[in-house]
Design a protein around this motif. Structure first.
Motif, PDB file in Angstrom:
ATOM      1  N   THR A  50       0.489  -1.305  -0.159  1.00  0.00           N
ATOM      2  CA  THR A  50       0.012  -0.015  -0.124  1.00  0.00           C
ATOM      3  C   THR A  50       0.694   1.236  -0.103  1.00  0.00           C
ATOM      4  N   ASN A  51       2.362   1.261   0.065  1.00  0.00           N
ATOM      5  CA  ASN A  51       3.306   1.987  -0.628  1.00  0.00           C
ATOM      6  C   ASN A  51       3.494   2.657  -2.020  1.00  0.00           C
ATOM      7  N   GLY A  52       2.728   1.307  -2.383  1.00  0.00           N
ATOM      8  CA  GLY A  52       3.086   1.753  -4.164  1.00  0.00           C
ATOM      9  C   GLY A  52       4.846   1.489  -4.480  1.00  0.00           C
ATOM     10  N   VAL A  53       5.380   1.681  -5.438  1.00  0.00           N
ATOM     11  CA  VAL A  53       6.659   0.957  -5.933  1.00  0.00           C
ATOM     12  C   VAL A  53       7.331   2.346  -6.179  1.00  0.00           C
ATOM     13  N   ALA A  54       8.343   3.223  -6.842  1.00  0.00           N
ATOM     14  CA  ALA A  54       8.476   3.579  -6.996  1.00  0.00           C
ATOM     15  C   ALA A  54       8.727   4.003  -8.197  1.00  0.00           C
ATOM     16  N   THR A  55       8.380   4.867  -8.789  1.00  0.00           N
ATOM     17  CA  THR A  55       7.898   5.885 -10.482  1.00  0.00           C
ATOM     18  C   THR A  55       9.702   5.325 -10.435  1.00  0.00           C
ATOM     19  N   ILE A  56      10.090   5.713 -11.887  1.00  0.00           N
ATOM     20  CA  ILE A  56      11.224   6.531 -12.580  1.00  0.00           C
ATOM     21  C   ILE A  56      11.423   7.840 -11.724  1.00  0.00           C
ATOM     22  N   GLU A  57      10.504   8.572 -11.477  1.00  0.00           N
ATOM     23  CA  GLU A  57      10.809  10.670 -10.832  1.00  0.00           C
ATOM     24  C   GLU A  57      10.573  10.332  -9.257  1.00  0.00           C
ATOM     25  N   GLY A  58      10.880   9.520  -8.653  1.00  0.00           N
ATOM     26  CA  GLY A  58      11.371   9.367  -7.530  1.00  0.00           C
ATOM     27  C   GLY A  58       9.754   9.109  -6.382  1.00  0.00           C
ATOM     28  N   THR A  59       8.774   9.808  -6.767  1.00  0.00           N
ATOM     29  CA  THR A  59       8.245   9.679  -6.315  1.00  0.00           C
ATOM     30  C   THR A  59       7.230   8.458  -5.855  1.00  0.00           C
ATOM     31  N   SER A  60       6.380   7.771  -5.296  1.00  0.00           N
ATOM     32  CA  SER A  60       5.608   6.733  -4.881  1.00  0.00           C
ATOM     33  C   SER A  60       4.529   6.325  -5.965  1.00  0.00           C
ATOM     34  N   GLY A  61       4.130   5.069  -6.430  1.00  0.00           N
ATOM     35  CA  GLY A  61       3.243   4.815  -7.590  1.00  0.00           C
ATOM     36  C   GLY A  61       3.370   3.821  -8.158  1.00  0.00           C
ATOM     37  N   GLY A  62       3.345   3.825  -9.160  1.00  0.00           N
ATOM     38  CA  GLY A  62       2.731   2.317  -9.827  1.00  0.00           C
ATOM     39  C   GLY A  62       4.867   2.337 -10.729  1.00  0.00           C
ATOM     40  N   GLY A  63       5.004   3.011 -11.163  1.00  0.00           N
ATOM     41  CA  GLY A  63       6.644   2.733 -11.950  1.00  0.00           C
ATOM     42  C   GLY A  63       6.559   3.599 -12.807  1.00  0.00           C
ATOM     43  N   LEU A  64       5.551   4.126 -13.437  1.00  0.00           N
ATOM     44  CA  LEU A  64       5.769   4.706 -14.681  1.00  0.00           C
ATOM     45  C   LEU A  64       4.652   6.050 -14.246  1.00  0.00           C
ATOM     46  N   ALA A  65       3.783   5.755 -13.556  1.00  0.00           N
ATOM     47  CA  ALA A  65       2.974   6.909 -12.864  1.00  0.00           C
ATOM     48  C   ALA A  65       2.484   7.192 -11.620  1.00  0.00           C
ATOM     49  N   ASP A  75       5.688  10.524 -27.284  1.00  0.00           N
ATOM     50  CA  ASP A  75       4.514   9.703 -27.674  1.00  0.00           C
ATOM     51  C   ASP A  75       3.804   9.580 -25.503  1.00  0.00           C
ATOM     52  N   ASP A  76       2.522   9.342 -25.945  1.00  0.00           N
ATOM     53  CA  ASP A  76       2.010   9.156 -25.078  1.00  0.00           C
ATOM     54  C   ASP A  76       2.674   7.471 -24.336  1.00  0.00           C
ATOM     55  N   TRP A  77       2.913   7.539 -23.469  1.00  0.00           N
ATOM     56  CA  TRP A  77       3.766   6.011 -22.670  1.00  0.00           C
ATOM     57  C   TRP A  77       2.483   4.797 -22.254  1.00  0.00           C
ATOM     58  N   TRP A  78       2.933   3.467 -21.774  1.00  0.00           N
ATOM     59  CA  TRP A  78       1.978   2.714 -21.318  1.00  0.00           C
ATOM     60  C   TRP A  78       2.874   1.846 -20.804  1.00  0.00           C
ATOM     61  N   ASP A  79       2.266   0.526 -19.699  1.00  0.00           N
ATOM     62  CA  ASP A  79       3.391  -0.710 -19.314  1.00  0.00           C
ATOM     63  C   ASP A  79       1.750  -1.202 -18.852  1.00  0.00           C
ATOM     64  N   LEU A  80       2.457  -2.271 -18.795  1.00  0.00           N
ATOM     65  CA  LEU A  80       1.977  -3.810 -18.371  1.00  0.00           C
ATOM     66  C   LEU A  80       3.258  -3.583 -17.478  1.00  0.00           C
ATOM     67  N   PHE A  81       2.617  -4.439 -15.917  1.00  0.00           N
ATOM     68  CA  PHE A  81       3.543  -4.751 -14.719  1.00  0.00           C
ATOM     69  C   PHE A  81       3.188  -5.667 -14.160  1.00  0.00           C
ATOM     70  N   ALA A  82       3.941  -6.385 -12.804  1.00  0.00           N
ATOM     71  CA  ALA A  82       3.708  -7.329 -11.901  1.00  0.00           C
ATOM     72  C   ALA A  82       4.736  -6.615 -11.064  1.00  0.00           C
ATOM     73  N   ALA A  83       3.955  -6.710 -10.092  1.00  0.00           N
ATOM     74  CA  ALA A  83       4.725  -6.153  -8.682  1.00  0.00           C
ATOM     75  C   ALA A  83       4.827  -7.568  -7.879  1.00  0.00           C
ATOM     76  N   TYR A  84       6.046  -7.833  -7.123  1.00  0.00           N
ATOM     77  CA  TYR A  84       6.092  -8.786  -5.716  1.00  0.00           C
ATOM     78  C   TYR A  84       6.980  -8.495  -5.125  1.00  0.00           C
ATOM     79  N   ALA A  85       6.083  -8.598  -4.074  1.00  0.00           N
ATOM     80  CA  ALA A  85       6.863  -7.935  -2.205  1.00  0.00           C
ATOM     81  C   ALA A  85       7.734  -9.765  -2.458  1.00  0.00           C
ATOM     82  N   LEU A  86       8.509  -9.234  -1.779  1.00  0.00           N
ATOM     83  CA  LEU A  86       9.567 -10.864  -2.195  1.00  0.00           C
ATOM     84  C   LEU A  86      10.011 -11.097  -0.428  1.00  0.00           C
ATOM     85  N   THR A  87      10.186  -9.710   0.313  1.00  0.00           N
ATOM     86  CA  THR A  87       9.754  -9.359   1.786  1.00  0.00           C
ATOM     87  C   THR A  87       9.057  -8.575   1.748  1.00  0.00           C
ATOM     88  N   ASP A  88       8.880  -8.914   3.186  1.00  0.00           N
ATOM     89  CA  ASP A  88       7.987  -7.268   4.061  1.00  0.00           C
ATOM     90  C   ASP A  88       8.573  -5.905   3.219  1.00  0.00           C
TER      91      ASP A  88
END
Lengths: 174, 293
Positions: free
Chosen positions: B37-52, B249-262
């Motif tokens: 629920t903290n999301g994952v880091a974006t390329i810009e360093g903010t928390s989110g979904g990777g690109l967004a 161009d606009d961007w899009w992605d398909l992602f999978a995230a996995y919490a290997l540990t907490d």
């Protein structure tokens, strides 16, 4: 030796034993011999106290293994939380016999498995407990663990949590 | 002992008993957030979904703690290699402060653009995000977590940015995000509006001489929670198209995230970043590791 003798001599004469409970105004609560629960102050019972509209239909009750499965999940959630150092202190001061029953009733009622909820509403039952968001998350993790042990699918787990999550404002102390 | 003292003691002990029973004193870095629920880091360093960018606050702290996170992200494209590294701090699940460095390796394109083979474009991003209302998981099921953010980007190769037609070497984006986990469907939805002048997020500078206004862009993410630890999803991010010499161009992605540990989350994605500096069809792999406390 002299000092000891002097100390002994200075002891006042034997007084009748003090009833400390009486002095402090403590009324000892006695567990109900039938239910094993401690008495509580009277309140108005209502299924609305469960805090959520029950699911329609029987799919969720079936997914949770009916009343037997729901009872195991509710009891296990309490047991895991009692043993969880993050939140055990909150549970210590409360009647776990009653909590197991009312939590089961609440789960059973919301899952539409044929129960009425006889407990208090979420705001008054959590008043002054000092529950923080961190504690609530720990409880959710314990509930998730209990559901996982019972083999409940993750989507069904989340559907159930979706009924509980909106109650957070009544549970967490701001 | 006389009676008044007894009464006082009794009253004191009752007062103590009536004090809220707090749980074990929580450490400052409380790590109490629910997984992912903290999301994952974006390329810009903010928390989110990777690109967004999402409205989430980085780190695993809840409302009384401080959370920390760090990330390394690699994007491997047909003609470029892109890295993002950064750190973020979350304060009381209310404020997020982050820093990220982006390194964009132009490889052979550097030769074609006259920069030199393997010329690397660099950018620093300093960002702050404030949660205004709502909670991603709890509370009213229809009220999302809403946050406003500011991202100040400083391109470290401003002369290159100006050479391709950008007006500035630095710029500031404003974001407004709404995120909610719809538990009844195990689906997380995010929508973000971004005001930006950035060309290719700022790697090619900001604005142009003829068009130097902030543009409203949209970022959307939909994710499905498979388990406590696993989530799959898709993202879309619209981008301005300011530069005359190269289409964006606009961007899009398909992602999978996995919490290997907490504390360790790995994200893999297929990304389509479209045309970058005249080199089209930049589709490739995205791999990110995030450590969070």
């Amino acid at each position: 030796m002299f000092l000891l003798a002097a100390a002994l001599l200075m002891q006042p004469a034997a007084e009748p034993p003090v009833d400390w409970d009486k002095e402090f105004g403590v009324e000892e609560k006695v567990r109900d011999p039938a239910t094993g629960e401690l008495p509580v102050d009277p309140y108005v019972q209502s299924n609305r106290n469960a805090g959520a509209t029950p699911f329609a239909g029987t799919a969720m009750a079936t997914a949770f293994g009916g009343q037997d499965g729901i009872r195991r999940i509710a009891h296990r959630t309490v047991e895991l939380s009692e043993a969880d150092p993050r939140i055990a202190e909150i549970f210590k001061a409360h009647d776990m016999v009653r909590l197991k029953r009312t939590l089961f009733e609440q789960f059973c009622h919301i899952l539409n498995a044929g129960c009425d909820y006889s407990g208090r509403d979420m705001a008054s039952s959590h008043k002054d407990m000092g529950v923080r968001m961190r504690d609530l998350n720990a409880l959710v993790e314990n509930l998730q663990a209990a559901m996982r042990e019972e083999g409940i699918g993750f989507a069904a787990q989340n559907r159930f949590l979706g009924k509980l999550a909106p109650m957070s404002g009544d549970v967490v102390t701001r | 002992m006389d009676q008044p003292l007894f009464r006082l003691l009794a009253a004191l002990s009752l007062a103590c008993a009536a004090t809220p029973v707090a749980a074990e004193e929580a450490p400052l870095i409380d790590g109490g957030k629910l997984l992912l629920t903290n999301g994952v880091a974006t390329i810009e360093g903010t928390s989110g979904g990777g690109l967004a960018t999402w409205s989430t606050i980085a780190g695993r702290a809840t409302d009384r703690g401080i959370g920390l996170s760090g990330h390394i992200t690699l994007i491997e494209l047909p003609d470029y290699g892109w890295q993002s590294r950064g750190v973020a701090i979350g304060i009381a699940n209310r404020i997020e402060l982050s820093y990220a460095r982006q390194n964009f390796d132009t490889r052979e394109v550097g030769t074609a653009l006259g920069l030199g083979r393997g010329y690397v474009l660099n950018q620093d991003i300093f960002a702050a995000k404030l949660r205004l209302a709502g909670d991603t998981v709890y509370g009213n099921a229809l009220l999302p977590q809403i946050s406003v953010g500011v991202e100040h980007k400083r391109n470290r190769d401003a002369p290159v940015a100006r050479a391709v037609g950008a007006a500035h070497g630095s710029g500031t984006d404003i974001t407004l995000s709404a995120t909610k986990l719809l538990l009844s469907h195990s689906v997380l939805v995010n929508a973000t509006a971004r005001l930006t002048k950035a060309n290719q997020t700022g790697l090619l500078g900001f604005g142009t001489a003829s068009d130097d206004t902030h543009r409203l862009q949209f970022e959307g993410s939909v994710a499905y929670q498979l388990s406590r630890r696993a989530v799959i999803g898709a993202e879309f991010r619209s981008k301005p198209d300011n530069l005359a010499i190269a289409r964006e161009d606009d961007w899009w992605d398909l992602f999978a995230a996995y919490a290997l540990t907490d504390h360790l989350t790995v994200t893999a994605a297929y990304v389509d970043l479209g045309s970058i500096a005249t080199f089209d069809q930049q589709r490739g792999g995205f791999l990110s590791a995030q450590i969070a406390f």
